[in-house]
Design a protein around this motif. Structure first.
Motif, PDB file in Angstrom:
ATOM      1  N   SER A  79     -14.197  38.571 -72.281  1.00  0.00           N
ATOM      2  CA  SER A  79     -13.889  38.286 -70.631  1.00  0.00           C
ATOM      3  C   SER A  79     -13.053  36.823 -70.522  1.00  0.00           C
ATOM      4  CB  SER A  79     -15.327  38.129 -70.082  1.00  0.00           C
ATOM      5  OG  SER A  79     -16.202  39.583 -70.414  1.00  0.00           O
ATOM      6  N   LEU A  80     -13.595  36.011 -71.212  1.00  0.00           N
ATOM      7  CA  LEU A  80     -12.878  34.581 -70.918  1.00  0.00           C
ATOM      8  C   LEU A  80     -11.513  34.748 -71.356  1.00  0.00           C
ATOM      9  CD1 LEU A  80     -15.617  32.132 -72.319  1.00  0.00           C
ATOM     10  CD2 LEU A  80     -14.993  32.639 -70.081  1.00  0.00           C
ATOM     11  N   ARG A  97      -9.415  26.010 -66.578  1.00  0.00           N
ATOM     12  CA  ARG A  97      -8.749  26.344 -67.768  1.00  0.00           C
ATOM     13  C   ARG A  97      -9.054  25.592 -69.077  1.00  0.00           C
ATOM     14  NH1 ARG A  97      -2.472  27.183 -65.056  1.00  0.00           N
ATOM     15  NH2 ARG A  97      -2.658  29.145 -64.767  1.00  0.00           N
ATOM     16  N   TYR A 135      -9.548  37.170 -71.008  1.00  0.00           N
ATOM     17  CA  TYR A 135      -9.120  38.046 -69.819  1.00  0.00           C
ATOM     18  C   TYR A 135      -8.802  37.322 -68.632  1.00  0.00           C
ATOM     19  CZ  TYR A 135      -8.899  41.886 -66.216  1.00  0.00           C
ATOM     20  OH  TYR A 135      -8.632  42.440 -64.972  1.00  0.00           O
ATOM     21  N   GLN A 136      -9.846  36.444 -68.311  1.00  0.00           N
ATOM     22  CA  GLN A 136      -9.859  35.743 -66.982  1.00  0.00           C
ATOM     23  C   GLN A 136      -8.790  34.400 -67.166  1.00  0.00           C
ATOM     24  OE1 GLN A 136     -13.635  34.508 -66.336  1.00  0.00           O
ATOM     25  NE2 GLN A 136     -14.669  36.468 -66.492  1.00  0.00           N
ATOM     26  N   ARG A 167      -5.754  34.743 -65.224  1.00  0.00           N
ATOM     27  CA  ARG A 167      -6.126  35.155 -63.681  1.00  0.00           C
ATOM     28  C   ARG A 167      -6.745  34.170 -62.766  1.00  0.00           C
ATOM     29  NH1 ARG A 167      -5.448  40.900 -63.801  1.00  0.00           N
ATOM     30  NH2 ARG A 167      -4.950  41.523 -65.710  1.00  0.00           N
ATOM     31  N   LEU A 168      -6.857  32.999 -63.297  1.00  0.00           N
ATOM     32  CA  LEU A 168      -7.551  32.070 -62.543  1.00  0.00           C
ATOM     33  C   LEU A 168      -6.923  31.599 -61.145  1.00  0.00           C
ATOM     34  CD1 LEU A 168      -8.543  29.184 -65.154  1.00  0.00           C
ATOM     35  CD2 LEU A 168     -10.125  30.688 -63.911  1.00  0.00           C
ATOM     36  N   GLU A 215     -16.631  44.788 -67.759  1.00  0.00           N
ATOM     37  CA  GLU A 215     -17.623  45.026 -66.723  1.00  0.00           C
ATOM     38  C   GLU A 215     -18.974  45.767 -67.327  1.00  0.00           C
ATOM     39  OE1 GLU A 215     -18.470  43.403 -64.080  1.00  0.00           O
ATOM     40  OE2 GLU A 215     -16.853  42.431 -63.383  1.00  0.00           O
ATOM     41  N   GLY A 221     -10.395  45.421 -66.886  1.00  0.00           N
ATOM     42  CA  GLY A 221     -11.537  44.582 -66.168  1.00  0.00           C
ATOM     43  C   GLY A 221     -12.695  45.647 -66.109  1.00  0.00           C
ATOM     44  N   PRO A 273      -2.047  39.619 -62.801  1.00  0.00           N
ATOM     45  CA  PRO A 273      -2.738  38.586 -61.791  1.00  0.00           C
ATOM     46  C   PRO A 273      -2.075  38.728 -60.417  1.00  0.00           C
ATOM     47  CG  PRO A 273      -2.469  37.641 -63.895  1.00  0.00           C
ATOM     48  CD  PRO A 273      -1.559  39.083 -64.119  1.00  0.00           C
ATOM     49  N   ARG A 314      -6.173  33.397 -59.066  1.00  0.00           N
ATOM     50  CA  ARG A 314      -6.625  34.246 -57.835  1.00  0.00           C
ATOM     51  C   ARG A 314      -7.878  33.800 -57.255  1.00  0.00           C
ATOM     52  NH1 ARG A 314      -9.418  38.214 -59.878  1.00  0.00           N
ATOM     53  NH2 ARG A 314      -9.665  39.304 -57.876  1.00  0.00           N
ATOM     54  N   SER A 315      -8.652  32.963 -58.063  1.00  0.00           N
ATOM     55  CA  SER A 315      -9.861  32.465 -57.662  1.00  0.00           C
ATOM     56  C   SER A 315      -9.656  31.198 -56.691  1.00  0.00           C
ATOM     57  CB  SER A 315     -10.779  31.919 -58.698  1.00  0.00           C
ATOM     58  OG  SER A 315     -11.058  33.007 -59.676  1.00  0.00           O
TER      59      SER A 315
END
Length: 424
Positions: A134-135, A171, A137-138, A141-142, A115, A111, A92, A144-145
């Motif tokens: 996907s969840l 989260r 993986y994310q 990396r939260l 996709e 990623g 991340p 980043r948002s």
């Protein structure tokens, strides 16, 4: 009437880092670069540039060296790139720093594959599995948002800034959604287990197609099943599991399963999420490994498939019998068929597209189904058409004749089917 204009695809560049101590040969690396470019094109973006970059040492902050990051910033800006696909796993922090330095969206290998999977999944089960991957993986990396929010602010005790509270809220919501998806997929697994037990009761064997992505599995599936499963010359054309019944020339039946193709460094999030689908491979009675023999990296692809099967626990005594199907023999005429005793380890040269060798495969499958058959001589009333039909459906009738009011039948049957007939 309101007119809408279609947005042009985003301009993308692919970045291919290679460490100086990489064990890959030049040809293997070239093949990986070409494969990654095909993945980038499969995302729907316009692939405008590819950059192959030697890296002395991977940097924890940006992966690339500071000089490379600066040079790439100018190249990406000159090409008006809005998405940079990096053929490597990014942390991340690395992803955030590269986006800040280049002012473009940065997507790593995992990623990008996620996709593509999200765009290709069609069934509800497939979408559930992609969303779960996907969840997971994310989840890490939260951060980043929420870089646009204040992350730290004066406060007392454990109180933090608004960004930190929002991250924790997200989260918690993601974890709750992951738990809900896992429950739904457990339900899918139970349904599949019930279906498999039903096939076992009916003595229907299951055969699973596996192979590298774009090896020709779906094309072969359609030929064997006279089906119309989507098959295309693209990576990950098949994501959703498909089961069809195949009737062999001798009248015997089996279930054929088409599965997602494997690829180098397939993200573990996807392997875990697609375990419900891959259970059809794990529980199969026979595996058909489809290989693209027109590809120069066929040997490497075989190793990737075998490594993925091991990751699923299919190795040693846990590996069911497996036949190698050397596909695209029309493009590689030097291929030779090799048959082994007991099916396992046999290799057959075929062309899924044009049909060469497929009849040979069907005969081999027939032999495999009959390998445990024994000869039985049966006597039952001539009026018992049900028993005679059972013999024809489940075995190979060698001879039948009337003797008074009885029918004498010589038939090759599996012991299990013979026992059922005897009890009837």
């Amino acid at each position: 009437m309101e007119l809408t204009t279609r947005q042009p695809p985003e301009r993308a560049a692919s970045l291919h880092p290679r460490t100086v101590d990489s064990p890959r040969s030049d040809s293997a690396w070239n093949s990986r670069c070409e494969e990654f470019i095909r993945l980038a094109k499969s995302s729907g973006c316009e692939h405008c540039a590819g950059h192959r970059l030697p890296v002395r040492q991977l940097q924890p902050a940006t992966l690339f060296g500071s000089g490379q990051v600066e040079v790439l910033a100018g190249q990406l800006a000159a090409d008006e790139i809005s998405v940079a696909f990096v053929d490597h796993q990014l942390s991340p922090v690395q992803q955030r720093n590269l986006e800040k330095a280049w002012n473009v969206k940065v997507v790593d290998r995992t990623g990008l594959i996620l996709e593509i999977f999200a765009a290709r999944a069609r069934t509800r089960e497939g979408r559930l599995q992609v969303e779960l991957a996907s969840l997971n993986y994310q989840l890490g990396r939260l951060v980043r948002s929420w870089t646009h929010l204040e992350r730290q602010r004066g406060g007392h005790g454990f109180l933090g800034g608004p960004g930190e509270r929002q991250i924790e809220l997200d989260r918690r919501m993601i974890r709750q959604r992951i738990q809900a998806l896992e429950k739904e997929l457990q339900h899918v697994r139970r349904m599949r287990a019930t279906q498999r037990s039903g096939r076992q009761r009916k003595n229907i064997r299951t055969v699973a197609l596996v192979g590298y992505t774009n090896a020709g599995k779906s094309t072969l599936f359609n030929r064997l099943c006279a089906s119309s499963v989507h098959a295309a010359d693209q990576l990950f054309a098949t994501l959703d599991p498909t089961l069809r019944k195949v009737t062999l020339p001798g009248g015997m039946e089996l279930m054929l399963s088409d599965t997602v193709g494997f690829v180098q460094d397939l993200p573990h999030e996807l392997v875990d999420a697609f375990r419900a689908t891959l259970e059809e491979v794990m529980e199969a009675d026979l595996i058909l490994h489809v290989r693209d023999m027109a590809d120069e990296e066929s040997v490497m692809q075989k190793q990737v498939v075998e490594a993925t099967l091991q990751q699923l626990g299919l190795d040693g005594d846990n590996l069911p019998p497996m036949i190698e199907l050397l596909n695209k023999c029309d493009l590689a005429p030097q291929l030779e068929t090799r048959l082994c005793d007991g099916i396992h380890g046999s290799r057959i040269a075929i062309s899924a597209l044009h049909g060469q060798g497929v009849s040979h495969l069907m005969d081999l499958l027939q032999d495999w189904l009959q390998q445990d058959f024994r000869c039985y001589e049966l006597r039952f009333p001539a009026s018992d058409g049900r028993s005679l039909a059972y013999c024809h459906a489940k075995g190979e009738v060698l001879n039948q004749r009337l003797e008074g009011e009885d029918m004498l039948v010589q038939v090759r049957l599996a012991p299990r089917d013979a026992k059922k007939l005897e009890s009837h």
